[in-house]
Enzyme design. Structure first.
Site, PDB file in Angstrom:
ATOM      1  N   TYR A   1      30.308  37.947  26.601  1.00 25.63           N
ATOM      2  CA  TYR A   1      31.497  37.101  26.650  1.00 25.63           C
ATOM      3  C   TYR A   1      31.300  35.762  25.943  1.00 25.63           C
ATOM      4  O   TYR A   1      32.126  34.882  26.021  1.00 25.63           O
ATOM      5  CB  TYR A   1      31.902  36.856  28.113  1.00 25.63           C
TER       6      TYR A   1
ATOM      7  N   GLU B   1      41.280  30.517  35.299  1.00 28.53           N
ATOM      8  CA  GLU B   1      40.459  31.168  34.273  1.00 28.53           C
ATOM      9  C   GLU B   1      40.524  30.321  33.014  1.00 28.53           C
ATOM     10  O   GLU B   1      41.446  30.452  32.205  1.00 28.53           O
ATOM     11  CB  GLU B   1      40.969  32.592  33.963  1.00 28.53           C
TER      12      GLU B   1
ATOM     13  N   ASN C   1      46.073  40.136  40.701  1.00 31.29           N
ATOM     14  CA  ASN C   1      45.484  39.466  39.551  1.00 31.29           C
ATOM     15  C   ASN C   1      46.480  39.432  38.404  1.00 31.29           C
ATOM     16  O   ASN C   1      46.844  40.477  37.896  1.00 31.29           O
ATOM     17  CB  ASN C   1      44.229  40.202  39.105  1.00 31.29           C
ATOM     18  N   GLU C   2      46.904  38.235  38.056  1.00 28.43           N
ATOM     19  CA  GLU C   2      47.881  38.076  36.970  1.00 28.43           C
ATOM     20  C   GLU C   2      49.004  39.101  37.140  1.00 28.43           C
ATOM     21  O   GLU C   2      49.392  39.776  36.193  1.00 28.43           O
ATOM     22  CB  GLU C   2      47.208  38.240  35.602  1.00 28.43           C
TER      23      GLU C   2
ATOM     24  N   TYR D   1      35.123  38.784  41.511  1.00 26.09           N
ATOM     25  CA  TYR D   1      36.016  39.909  41.725  1.00 26.09           C
ATOM     26  C   TYR D   1      35.315  40.936  42.614  1.00 26.09           C
ATOM     27  O   TYR D   1      34.092  41.123  42.508  1.00 26.09           O
ATOM     28  CB  TYR D   1      36.305  40.626  40.414  1.00 26.09           C
TER      29      TYR D   1
ATOM     30  N   GLU E   1      38.538  43.700  32.573  1.00 30.78           N
ATOM     31  CA  GLU E   1      37.985  44.581  31.537  1.00 30.78           C
ATOM     32  C   GLU E   1      37.043  45.610  32.165  1.00 30.78           C
ATOM     33  O   GLU E   1      36.081  46.039  31.555  1.00 30.78           O
ATOM     34  CB  GLU E   1      37.270  43.779  30.442  1.00 30.78           C
TER      35      GLU E   1
END
Ligand code: NAG
Ligand code: NAG
Ligand code: NAG
Ligand code: NAG
Ligand code: NAG
Ligand code: NAG
Length: 627
Positions: free
Chosen positions: A329, A262, A181-182, A77, A123
């Site tokens: 994560y 993803e 993005n989405e 990103y 996030e």
């Protein structure tokens, strides 16, 4: 590499080989349902890594480990707000040197799937959008609002020309570029916005570049997120039915390669959550199944890293839920970049599909338990205003962080009590207008705190004319959903008893600037004190150089909530009482082997009796790890 070509001949994606062999190209073969790289069928196995969450010093180490795990590609990103924190001033140096990162990936033989946003979610603070956009009243983010589009166009005019030399066809390693993005999960569902992005990207990157979208697994999301000319891909984790998820992609993209952009190897933590973990066997089984179908996979995350400073985002479903400092994560490479069991299991799966690079996996970087460091008190925020602020902005009603042009961190709001309050009197934020936490003192005595969605009233006592100091903390802007216009500070009037509080002095605080310039270690304290205080207070200490600068983990046992800096670098937030995270990652390269290492702590609530910190050689990310 040879293995993967053989593999394609035998399964669903049986692409024909090769015309123009010497030409660099990356395209979609709709006839044979696969990607073509230089005219040959190509199935990628990729992993996500965010350069903004890893110190530059470690970029090469992490990339090499990803390469040695058998990955063909990385997915990254570009956080707009990381590069253009102040409108019109761009930073692509040091930890923000995107081109250096691309160069290291290219040297490591890793292809790149670029996700330039402009919105990225991730996030990350405000989903990567710069908070200065909120200075335009009523801006409709992620839509065809002309004010927003102009800002995006200006940003892409800076970013995209830097990317063109890195496109695969131009001799670089970027094989494909994600648009937004989405987007399908955004309520606006504004196809004109997506059309605008498609046009801008095609102008800078050329029509030959593979542009794609990624959306979650509902038809509504796919309908709003996809657009003609942008290849539609899906994202889903181990909990989803693989056949059904790819069937959904097929409904929107009847031909072409299957892509899970993803595939979730783990998950994030919010403050107050249990530490998220995703089972290794499920991850590797799902990966094997998808690779068997000939699908292209990006694992999100492969290396998570850290939300240093103030860069964490927040969710807002039923209430505001900020993301913790660690972005470990539960990924195959840990927050500190160490190979895990999950990485080895994934590598074992990849090995059955293709030849992986010869040689051992690079080991974990060394860790060191430097032990305890004692701190001394420097002073409270109210007594240090001269150090952090050029002076107050005055206004009858409170102003937001955005109006004050202080986008991150802390602002001190000050007013006086309008009357005597001999009995405890309620201070109320009727519109839930504290964004996000407020630490309240009257005439130097800490009285308590307010918290967005959680603590909306507190009691105050004092006399008319007493000074009320309210330190307001931005806990990170919402990065997803309908609440992304997340103004910070005191965004609605406060009421004390019967009175609306007015006549505010607001002090924007440049705490990070002062600490980067050497404060408070350049001070000669009149008297050193090891007595803890209640309310927002600074403490300092030094970790004596020990000849090694290895990674370590900082535990603030019994401290309540705050922020820590080492040698001028903001390590992020700690909040052990809320959890789950109990230690902060300290990258070794931040430490000096010869000079005293300067530690500064801003404790917002109450320091423990023993003013000390502990440097350990392992992380504690779960509440259960506490003791
Ligand atoms: C740009 O970012 C780098 C890395 O975070 C930082 O060291 C540098 O000071 C920044 N430059 C400016 C001009 O702000
Ligand atoms: C990427 O690396 C290759 C060698 O592997 C080199 O030929 C090429 O010039 C590099 N691309 C860029 C843009 O530096
Ligand atoms: C996934 O869905 C397909 C089609 O609906 C079904 O046949 C299959 O049994 C499901 N697989 C699992 C593991 O539930
Ligand atoms: C802040 O420090 C000053 C000077 O030491 C003191 O007078 C004041 O009471 C303190 N305020 C708080 C909130 O602790
Ligand atoms: C405020 O004080 C009153 C009177 O002491 C008490 O009844 C009430 O519970 C207090 N409210 C809060 C939010 O602390
Ligand atoms: C820590 O602060 C002292 C005093 O300002 C300074 O001399 C020293 O160089 C600093 N340490 C580092 C690692 O920068």
């Amino acid at each position: 590499m040879y293995a993967s070509v053989l593999f394609f001949v035998t399964v669903s994606c049986a692409c024909s080989t090769a015309h123009g062999l010497s030409e660099r190209s990356f395209t979609i073969d709709y006839k044979n349902n696969c990607f073509l790289k230089d005219g040959h069928p190509f199935q990628y196995i990729s992993g996500s890594i965010h350069y903004s969450r890893i110190p530059r010093f470690y970029w090469k180490d992490r990339l090499l480990k990803m390469y040695m795990a058998g990955l063909d590609a990385i997915q990254i990103y570009v956080p707009w707000n990381f590069h253009e924190t102040v409108e019109g001033i761009h930073n692509f140096t040091g930890d923000r040197d995107l081109e250096h990162f691309l160069d290291l990936a290219n040297q490591t033989d890793l292809l790149v799937i670029l996700r330039p946003g402009p919105y990225i979610c991730a996030e990350w603070e405000m989903g990567g959008l710069p908070a200065w956009l909120l200075q335009r009243n009523n801006i409709r983010l992620r839509s065809a609002d002309p004010v927003y589009l102009q800002a995006v166009t200006n940003w892409f005019a800076v970013l995209l020309p830097k990317m063109t030399p890195w496109l695969y066809a131009n001799g670089g390693n970027i094989i494909s570029v994600q648009v937004e993005n989405e987007y399908g999960s955004d309520y606006a569902c504004d196809h004109n916005y997506m059309r605008h992005l498609r046009t801008v990207l095609q102008v800078y990157l050329g029509k030959g570049t593979v542009l794609f979208t990624t959306d979650g697994n509902t038809d509504k999301e796919m309908t709003c997120g996809t657009l003609e000319g942008l290849y539609a891909t899906v994202d889903f984790g181990t909990g989803d039915n693989i056949t059904e998820a790819f069937n959904r992609q097929r409904r929107f993209e009847p031909r072409g390669p299957l892509v899970n952009s993803e595939y979730y190897t783990g998950w994030l933590d919010h403050w107050g959550d249990e530490h998220a973990m995703v089972d290794t066997q499920k991850v590797s089984r799902g990966l094997a199944e998808m690779l068997n179908m000939g699908a292209n996979i990006n694992m999100y995350m492969f290396e998570g890293g850290t939300n240093f400073g103030y860069w964490n985002g927040a969710d807002h479903d039923t209430k505001f839920r900020p993301v913790v400092t660690s972005y470990d994560y539960d990924a195959p490479l840990s927050e500190a970049g160490d190979p895990t069991e999950k990485l080895l299991a994934i590598r074992d799966v990849i090995k059955t599909f293709k030849a992986i690079p010869f040689g051992p996996m690079p080991p974990a970087t060394p860790k060191f338990a430097y032990g305890f460091v004692m701190l001394t008190k420097v002073g409270n925020i109210s007594s240090l205003l001269d150090t952090f602020s050029v002076g107050p902005v005055q206004s009858k009603y409170p102003l937001t962080f955005e109006e004050l042009k202080q986008f991150y961190g802390f602002v001190l709001y000050q007013t006086t009590l309008p009357r005597d309050l001999t009995k405890p009197t309620l201070l109320i934020s009727p519109l839930n207008g504290i964004r996000d936490r407020a630490y309240v003192s009257v005439n130097g005595v800490f009285q308590g705190l307010l918290e967005r969605d959680t603590i909306l009233v507190m009691n105050i006592t004092g006399r008319q004319g007493d000074i009320m100091d309210i330190l307001v903390e931005n806990m990170g802007r919402v990065n997803f959903g309908s609440h992304i216009n997340d103004y910070k500070g005191v965004i609605g009037n406060l009421i004390l008893g019967q009175d609306v509080l007015t006549d505010w002095k607001m002090y924007p605080l440049d705490i990070d600037g002062a600490i980067a310039a050497g404060w408070p270690h350049t001070l000669r304290l009149h008297e050193e004190t090891n007595r803890p205080s209640i309310g927002p207070t600074f403490y300092m200490g030094t970790l004596q150089p020990s000849g090694v600068a290895w990674d370590t983990f900082l535990k603030l046992n019994e401290w309540k909530k705050g922020q820590v800096w080492i040698n001028g670098v903001n390590l992020g937030r700690y909040w052990p009482a809320r959890g789950p995270q109990q230690t902060l990652y300290v990258p070794g390269p931040l430490l000096s082997t010869t000079l005293p290492n300067n530690i500064t702590v801003l404790e917002l609530e109450e320091a423990p009796v023993h003013l000390r910190l502990l440097f350990m050689d392992r992380p504690l990310l779960k509440v259960a790890d506490k003791s």
